[in-house]
Write an enzyme that holds these catalytic residues in place. Structure first.
Site, PDB file in Angstrom:
ATOM      1  N   TYR A   1       0.741  -1.120  -0.006  1.00 50.85           N
ATOM      2  CA  TYR A   1      -0.101  -0.150   0.132  1.00 50.85           C
ATOM      3  C   TYR A   1       0.831   1.347   0.028  1.00 50.85           C
ATOM      4  O   TYR A   1       0.407   2.285   0.172  1.00 50.85           O
ATOM      5  CB  TYR A   1      -0.858   0.072   1.105  1.00 50.85           C
ATOM      6  CG  TYR A   1      -1.695  -1.066   1.220  1.00 50.85           C
ATOM      7  CD1 TYR A   1      -3.152  -1.153   0.603  1.00 50.85           C
ATOM      8  CD2 TYR A   1      -1.616  -2.266   2.154  1.00 50.85           C
ATOM      9  CE1 TYR A   1      -3.961  -2.324   0.695  1.00 50.85           C
ATOM     10  CE2 TYR A   1      -2.564  -3.320   2.391  1.00 50.85           C
ATOM     11  CZ  TYR A   1      -3.551  -3.217   1.624  1.00 50.85           C
ATOM     12  OH  TYR A   1      -4.426  -4.376   1.557  1.00 50.85           O
TER      13      TYR A   1
ATOM     14  N   HIS B   1      -4.324   6.685  -0.772  1.00 53.63           N
ATOM     15  CA  HIS B   1      -4.781   6.501   0.603  1.00 53.63           C
ATOM     16  C   HIS B   1      -3.631   6.769   1.642  1.00 53.63           C
ATOM     17  O   HIS B   1      -4.075   6.863   2.931  1.00 53.63           O
ATOM     18  CB  HIS B   1      -5.469   5.063   0.708  1.00 53.63           C
ATOM     19  CG  HIS B   1      -6.908   5.206   1.399  1.00 53.63           C
ATOM     20  ND1 HIS B   1      -7.566   6.291   1.562  1.00 53.63           N
ATOM     21  CD2 HIS B   1      -7.517   4.078   1.874  1.00 53.63           C
ATOM     22  CE1 HIS B   1      -8.803   6.157   2.159  1.00 53.63           C
ATOM     23  NE2 HIS B   1      -8.761   4.691   2.335  1.00 53.63           N
TER      24      HIS B   1
ATOM     25  N   TYR C   1      -4.853  -0.754   9.814  1.00 52.89           N
ATOM     26  CA  TYR C   1      -5.290  -0.802   8.639  1.00 52.89           C
ATOM     27  C   TYR C   1      -6.527   0.330   8.781  1.00 52.89           C
ATOM     28  O   TYR C   1      -6.815   0.811   9.816  1.00 52.89           O
ATOM     29  CB  TYR C   1      -6.099  -2.221   8.070  1.00 52.89           C
ATOM     30  CG  TYR C   1      -5.209  -3.117   7.512  1.00 52.89           C
ATOM     31  CD1 TYR C   1      -4.568  -2.786   6.235  1.00 52.89           C
ATOM     32  CD2 TYR C   1      -4.560  -3.926   8.395  1.00 52.89           C
ATOM     33  CE1 TYR C   1      -3.574  -3.871   5.845  1.00 52.89           C
ATOM     34  CE2 TYR C   1      -3.492  -5.013   7.953  1.00 52.89           C
ATOM     35  CZ  TYR C   1      -3.208  -4.882   6.582  1.00 52.89           C
ATOM     36  OH  TYR C   1      -2.103  -5.608   6.151  1.00 52.89           O
TER      37      TYR C   1
ATOM     38  N   ASN D   1      -9.482   1.130   8.226  1.00 53.42           N
ATOM     39  CA  ASN D   1     -10.834   1.290   8.799  1.00 53.42           C
ATOM     40  C   ASN D   1     -10.893   1.244  10.483  1.00 53.42           C
ATOM     41  O   ASN D   1     -11.948   1.374  11.087  1.00 53.42           O
ATOM     42  CB  ASN D   1     -11.787  -0.133   8.312  1.00 53.42           C
ATOM     43  CG  ASN D   1     -11.838   0.296   6.716  1.00 53.42           C
ATOM     44  OD1 ASN D   1     -11.453   1.100   6.304  1.00 53.42           O
ATOM     45  ND2 ASN D   1     -12.804  -0.953   6.359  1.00 53.42           N
TER      46      ASN D   1
ATOM     47  N   ASN E   1     -13.279   6.263   5.823  1.00 55.61           N
ATOM     48  CA  ASN E   1     -13.284   5.123   7.041  1.00 55.61           C
ATOM     49  C   ASN E   1     -12.339   5.528   7.826  1.00 55.61           C
ATOM     50  O   ASN E   1     -12.770   4.986   9.200  1.00 55.61           O
ATOM     51  CB  ASN E   1     -13.156   3.816   6.240  1.00 55.61           C
ATOM     52  CG  ASN E   1     -14.321   3.285   5.483  1.00 55.61           C
ATOM     53  OD1 ASN E   1     -15.421   3.926   5.728  1.00 55.61           O
ATOM     54  ND2 ASN E   1     -14.148   2.345   4.405  1.00 55.61           N
TER      55      ASN E   1
END
Length: 201
Positions: A14, A19, A64, A66, A112
């Site tokens: 990632y 993000h 993560y 969320n 989120n």
């Protein structure tokens, strides 16, 4: 004391995602201002240093996106910090690429990471919204933010991270408008169009 939180997802998969621009910014703050090496703590990684004469802890949640609020809540509780002493750096699809806005409280615009932080900490923390642009179609927003920045975008991403890091001490002293203005002028001087007429607040 201040807690600066960069939002993103952990792991090399990632690393270059839109993000993850929050991670990129706090990495640059740590590098530029000679903060301590990153270490595992509070369900994430932390680095400590001083900005504008004030102690600052940087946090990259490893939960993560969320579940970011779990790490933020744990760190804020440990340091006995209120919502107003927490600053969150995050990607913002409602702002065009290379733009930046500072906001206190308000809605989460479907983010989120912010949803999780608001649920665990409260809503009146400060957000540094880092524009990554909107793909144009709501259905592909998820794909857009989990894709890497295009090669053509990397110059403004690097410039924005450097500029935010350079002026970060203004956030420590609560001079949000001055910080926003300095970043805007610096990005303009570097050749990146950041005029104040786009994006939703």
């Amino acid at each position: 004391m201040r807690l600066f939180v960069g939002l993103g997802n952990p792991g090399s998969k990632y690393e270059g995602n839109r993000h993850n621009i929050g991670f990129m910014v706090v990495d640059e703050i740590a590098r530029r201002h000679g903060f301590s090496p990153w270490r595992r703590r509070f369900q994430g990684e932390t680095s400590e240093g001083v900005l504008g004469g004030e102690r600052v802890v940087l946090l990259k949640p490893a939960t993560y996106m969320n579940e970011s609020g779990r790490a933020v809540q744990e760190a804020a509780k440990f340091f006995k910090l209120g919502e107003s002493e927490v600053v969150v750096f995050h990607d913002e699809i409602e702002l065009p690429p290379a733009k930046m806005r500072v906001k206190v409280g308000g809605g989460i615009a479907g983010h989120n990471g912010l949803r999780s932080i608001s649920a665990h900490l409260g809503n009146e923390y400060r957000r540094v919204r880092l524009g990554v642009g909107h793909p144009g179609v709501k259905e592909i927003v998820h794909i857009h933010v989990l894709n890497d920045f295009a090669k053509s975008e990397r110059p403004w991403v690097a410039a924005l991270c450097e500029t935010v890091a350079e002026h970060a001490e203004l956030l420590v002293s609560g001079k949000d408008s001055q910080f926003q203005n300095r970043v805007h002028l610096a990005m303009d001087a570097k050749g990146f169009a950041t005029e104040n007429n786009g994006g939703k607040d």
